[in-house]
Scaffold this active site. Sequence first.
Site, PDB file in Angstrom:
ATOM      1  N   LYS A 195       0.891  -1.230  -0.166  1.00 28.53           N
ATOM      2  CA  LYS A 195      -0.173   0.041   0.005  1.00 28.53           C
ATOM      3  C   LYS A 195       0.825   1.120   0.000  1.00 28.53           C
ATOM      4  O   LYS A 195       1.569   1.626   0.906  1.00 28.53           O
ATOM      5  CB  LYS A 195      -0.957  -0.123   1.376  1.00 28.53           C
ATOM      6  CG  LYS A 195      -1.918   1.262   1.386  1.00 28.53           C
ATOM      7  CD  LYS A 195      -2.657   1.150   2.289  1.00 28.53           C
ATOM      8  CE  LYS A 195      -3.526   2.529   2.492  1.00 28.53           C
ATOM      9  NZ  LYS A 195      -4.556   2.391   3.624  1.00 28.53           N
ATOM     10  N   LYS A 248      -2.235  -1.562  -3.792  1.00 27.74           N
ATOM     11  CA  LYS A 248      -2.984  -0.235  -3.892  1.00 27.74           C
ATOM     12  C   LYS A 248      -2.301   0.769  -3.799  1.00 27.74           C
ATOM     13  O   LYS A 248      -1.225   1.276  -3.082  1.00 27.74           O
ATOM     14  CB  LYS A 248      -3.574  -0.401  -2.544  1.00 27.74           C
ATOM     15  CG  LYS A 248      -4.586   0.764  -2.379  1.00 27.74           C
ATOM     16  CD  LYS A 248      -5.090   0.707  -0.872  1.00 27.74           C
ATOM     17  CE  LYS A 248      -5.746   1.954  -0.735  1.00 27.74           C
ATOM     18  NZ  LYS A 248      -6.279   1.914   0.783  1.00 27.74           N
TER      19      LYS A 248
HETATM   20  C1  PBG Z   1      -7.414   3.298   5.443  1.00 24.06           C
HETATM   21  C2  PBG Z   1      -7.642   3.330   3.898  1.00 24.06           C
HETATM   22  C3  PBG Z   1      -7.691   4.277   3.172  1.00 24.06           C
HETATM   23  C4  PBG Z   1      -7.967   3.731   1.910  1.00 24.06           C
HETATM   24  C5  PBG Z   1      -8.474   2.422   1.910  1.00 24.06           C
HETATM   25  N1  PBG Z   1      -8.370   2.086   3.476  1.00 24.06           N
HETATM   26  C6  PBG Z   1      -6.897   5.517   2.978  1.00 24.06           C
HETATM   27  C7  PBG Z   1      -5.596   5.909   3.541  1.00 24.06           C
HETATM   28  O1  PBG Z   1      -4.651   5.171   3.677  1.00 24.06           O
HETATM   29  O2  PBG Z   1      -5.496   7.006   3.797  1.00 24.06           O
HETATM   30  C8  PBG Z   1      -8.004   4.393   0.532  1.00 24.06           C
HETATM   31  C9  PBG Z   1      -8.924   3.985  -0.383  1.00 24.06           C
HETATM   32  C10 PBG Z   1      -9.335   4.819  -1.368  1.00 24.06           C
HETATM   33  O3  PBG Z   1      -8.683   5.632  -1.849  1.00 24.06           O
HETATM   34  O4  PBG Z   1     -10.358   4.596  -2.172  1.00 24.06           O
HETATM   35  N2  PBG Z   1      -6.168   3.588   5.906  1.00 24.06           N
END
Ligand code: PBG
Length: 323
Positions: A195, A248
Amino acid sequence: MAFPVTRLRRLRKNQIIRDMVTETRLSVENLVMPLFVCPSTKVKNPILSMPGNYQLSVDLIVEECKKLVDKGIKSVLLFGIPEEKDEDGTVATHDDSIVQRAVKAIKKEISDIYIIADVCNCEYTVHGHCGTIVDGDVHNDKTISTLVAQALSFARVGTDMIAPSDMMDGRVGEIRKGLDANGFYNMPIMAYSAKYASAFYGPFRDAAESAPKFGNRNTYQMNPANSDEALREIEADIEEGADIVMVKPALSYLDIIRRCRETFNIPLAAYNVSGEFSMVKAAAEKGWIDEKRIVMEMLTSIKRAGADIIITYFAADAADYIN
Ligand code: PBG
């Protein structure tokens, strides 16, 4: 054999032969729809930066899930907007916390649905970071204990799968241990393994009210410039017991999806995130692009790169296009 003996256009002559040699086919079974659940009843707050998406109260989430299942989208990923936040996200660890209430209500009304719960603290902390702050940074091991508590609560209320998205080191292993010690050895973990610290999450943070109040997430999420490191993250999560790993965002990271697919033998998910969604919506609203064709091309490219599961805010639209 080269041209003129070989002519690749022969197999593009008409739709029938093109269909026959299609390598990648997107189906509704690949798609997961993210939903945002909020307190109270009959609430449908539009998320302005994500047209067509809403914060929905529990009663309306149930209705939304029914519609999705009717379209063939049988899996949802739940995020919560709690009534109150705290320092470490403990508000999300109770069996009557917001997402847990939604899980129970959905499961009561709908039998053929698969509920995935995002496990993270950013929606539940007053500072908007994904964990407990010590000396100005998110403390890895303290954060893990709230994540385990959150995951256990999701398991108790009947969630089908949990998806830790916090990027703490070692959290998959500790969550696995916690689940197993409490009899939830059959609960699958889909780990947000690679991520990235991405600007593409901007609209989501409006939706989930989870923007960090200070700093950024660069001490826990990955540097977008790194690819070898993604393989180390994924490898660590597999060793710790992840059942599915995730990359992601998706579109700027198709190379990572492909490398993961070629390196590891494990189901792979990709998250087509909020910014990727909103850019398409904005351009489509201006009439600059053909939304349907763009959506199908993008989702197909994510599958072609190697993803088995695609989490996307376009899931419901794509189901209409596919059917
Ligand atoms: C929580 C999380 C996030 C997303 C999914 N789970 C946001 C982040 O890390 O700030 C992002 C999903 C999206 O942008 O559609 N940590």
